[in-house]
Design an enzyme around this catalytic site. Structure first.
Site, PDB file in Angstrom:
ATOM      1  N   ASP A  32       0.830  -1.208   0.000  1.00  0.00           N
ATOM      2  CA  ASP A  32       0.000   0.000   0.000  1.00  0.00           C
ATOM      3  C   ASP A  32       0.867   1.263   0.000  1.00  0.00           C
ATOM      4  O   ASP A  32       0.796   2.076   0.911  1.00  0.00           O
ATOM      5  CB  ASP A  32      -0.935  -0.021   1.211  1.00  0.00           C
ATOM      6  CG  ASP A  32      -1.785  -1.284   1.243  1.00  0.00           C
ATOM      7  OD1 ASP A  32      -2.980  -1.204   0.900  1.00  0.00           O
ATOM      8  OD2 ASP A  32      -1.253  -2.362   1.597  1.00  0.00           O
TER       9      ASP A  32
ATOM     10  N   ASN B 234      -6.760  -4.188  -4.523  1.00  0.00           N
ATOM     11  CA  ASN B 234      -8.040  -3.710  -5.038  1.00  0.00           C
ATOM     12  C   ASN B 234      -7.920  -2.350  -5.713  1.00  0.00           C
ATOM     13  O   ASN B 234      -8.596  -2.074  -6.710  1.00  0.00           O
ATOM     14  CB  ASN B 234      -9.085  -3.671  -3.915  1.00  0.00           C
ATOM     15  CG  ASN B 234      -8.646  -2.858  -2.714  1.00  0.00           C
ATOM     16  OD1 ASN B 234      -7.660  -3.206  -2.055  1.00  0.00           O
ATOM     17  ND2 ASN B 234      -9.361  -1.783  -2.408  1.00  0.00           N
TER      18      ASN B 234
ATOM     19  N   HIS C   1     -10.095  -2.764   7.890  1.00  0.00           N
ATOM     20  CA  HIS C   1     -10.936  -3.665   7.105  1.00  0.00           C
ATOM     21  C   HIS C   1     -11.273  -4.956   7.844  1.00  0.00           C
ATOM     22  O   HIS C   1     -12.264  -5.614   7.516  1.00  0.00           O
ATOM     23  CB  HIS C   1     -10.248  -4.011   5.781  1.00  0.00           C
ATOM     24  CG  HIS C   1     -10.080  -2.843   4.867  1.00  0.00           C
ATOM     25  ND1 HIS C   1      -8.878  -2.172   4.731  1.00  0.00           N
ATOM     26  CD2 HIS C   1     -10.960  -2.209   4.057  1.00  0.00           C
ATOM     27  CE1 HIS C   1      -9.022  -1.188   3.865  1.00  0.00           C
ATOM     28  NE2 HIS C   1     -10.269  -1.181   3.449  1.00  0.00           N
TER      29      HIS C   1
ATOM     30  N   ASP D 221      -4.892  -3.467   4.921  1.00  0.00           N
ATOM     31  CA  ASP D 221      -4.996  -2.577   6.079  1.00  0.00           C
ATOM     32  C   ASP D 221      -3.692  -1.800   6.188  1.00  0.00           C
ATOM     33  O   ASP D 221      -2.604  -2.390   6.173  1.00  0.00           O
ATOM     34  CB  ASP D 221      -5.267  -3.376   7.355  1.00  0.00           C
ATOM     35  CG  ASP D 221      -6.753  -3.538   7.627  1.00  0.00           C
ATOM     36  OD1 ASP D 221      -7.523  -2.644   7.223  1.00  0.00           O
ATOM     37  OD2 ASP D 221      -7.151  -4.544   8.226  1.00  0.00           O
TER      38      ASP D 221
END
Length: 328
Positions: free
Chosen positions: A46, A117, A220, A247
């Site tokens: 991320d 995602n 999440h 997360d």
């Protein structure tokens, strides 16, 4: 009769070739361990925000730790480019969020990446393209694949299509489902290939990597689809570690029914969500809601896991042996 026999033979060849194509094994990449048989790597998730939200600061510390540990490669747990992946193979965000950020000498190693995602919200195919490998030879991103690093086998799983809510678009987001086809058939193929690969693996350490958490106390929380479809496989084939992002935090949770450890490294840039799930089916050993990354060092008998914050300080270290499990 010969004509009928030839027709049946042709039909049989078509059917068997179709089965081979449908249930092909995951593509495997070989990566040598060190001369002494050990292995070390960093895990980051991320992250891709053109250096913002402390991405650049985390990258600097990764370079220092990578040099100290003489890492062999880097694993990215997905959501590689925000907010909506890449627009195409020539998107400047690739250089601005990857090539120009992770510039330390120690990070000029192979990066093995999965899609998250947010990557699916852009041109997912672009991140899988061979063109990006030519732009920056470190980059290797596929949907699901295996890295055989001698001491360890690392199984990368494309988890986004498992999450049913993405197909109903409750947040009004568009996803690039090209290459997926039927979600049910796609997921079934991943499960079948993962089972086969884990069953045939003779590696000392078995590691599975996906973007979404199986167990998490972060924003999440648990991903129920993975709890139902992937977790039983990990337990059945004695997987040591499941590593994920999604997360925006760092966390270590152990399974209450097996030796499996859940390791979240999704703090490569924007973090500090400030919310924690109160319930979880595992035992939380560590949680940090800020930016950072994780290192993994493996030998034949021991694994050493460490989590670092944005300043490079070690927040949590855990050591385990194949014969005796202990934490520090």
């Amino acid at each position: 009769m010969a004509g009928i026999h030839d027709k049946f033979l042709s039909l049989w060849l078509v059917l068997t070739s179709s089965l081979v194509a449908t249930y092909a094994e995951l593509q495997t990449f070989e990566h040598s361990a060190k001369n002494d048989g050990s292995l070390s790597f960093l895990v980051l998730g991320d992250w891709g925000r053109r250096g913002a939200y402390n991405q650049s600061e985390v990258a600097v510390q990764m370079g220092k730790v990578g040099e100290k540990l003489d890492i062999d490669f880097v694993i990215s747990t997905g959501d590689n480019f925000y907010d909506s992946g890449l627009t195409g193979e020539h998107d400047k965000a690739f250089a601005e969020s990857f090539t120009n950020i992770y510039t330390a000498e120690s990070l000029q190693k192979q990066w093995y990446s999965v899609l998250g995602n947010h990557d699916y919200r852009g041109n997912a195919e672009a991140q899988l393209s061979k063109h990006l490998r030519k732009v920056d030879s470190r980059w290797l991103c596929l949907r699901s694949f295996i890295v055989n690093a001698e001491l360890a086998e690392i199984f990368f799983v494309d988890t986004t299509p498992f999450v049913q809510s993405y197909f109903t678009n409750p947040e009004g987001q568009n996803y690039d489902w090209r290459g997926i086809g039927s979600p049910r058939a796609y997921i079934a193929k991943i499960i079948k290939d993962l089972k086969l690969a884990l069953r045939e693996s003779n590696a000392k350490w078995k590691i599975v990597v996906g973007h979404h958490a199986i167990r998490s106390v972060g924003h999440h929380g648990d991903t129920q689809e993975l709890v139902e479809k992937i977790l039983p496989i990990l337990k059945e084939y004695n997987v040591d570690f499941y590593m994920n992002g999604h997360d925006h935090c760092l966390e270590h949770i152990d399974d209450t029914e097996s030796e499996l450890q859940f390791l979240t490294s999704g703090a490569g840039s924007k973090a500090w969500r400030g919310d924690v799930q109160e319930t979880n089916s595992g035992h939380v050993k560590f949680f940090y809601d800020g930016q950072g990354f994780m290192s993994v060092q493996l030998t034949q008998n021991e694994a050493d896991i460490a989590f670092y914050d944005v300043s490079g300080s070690v927040l949590h270290r855990w050591t385990t042996s194949k014969l005796l499990h202990s934490s520090a």
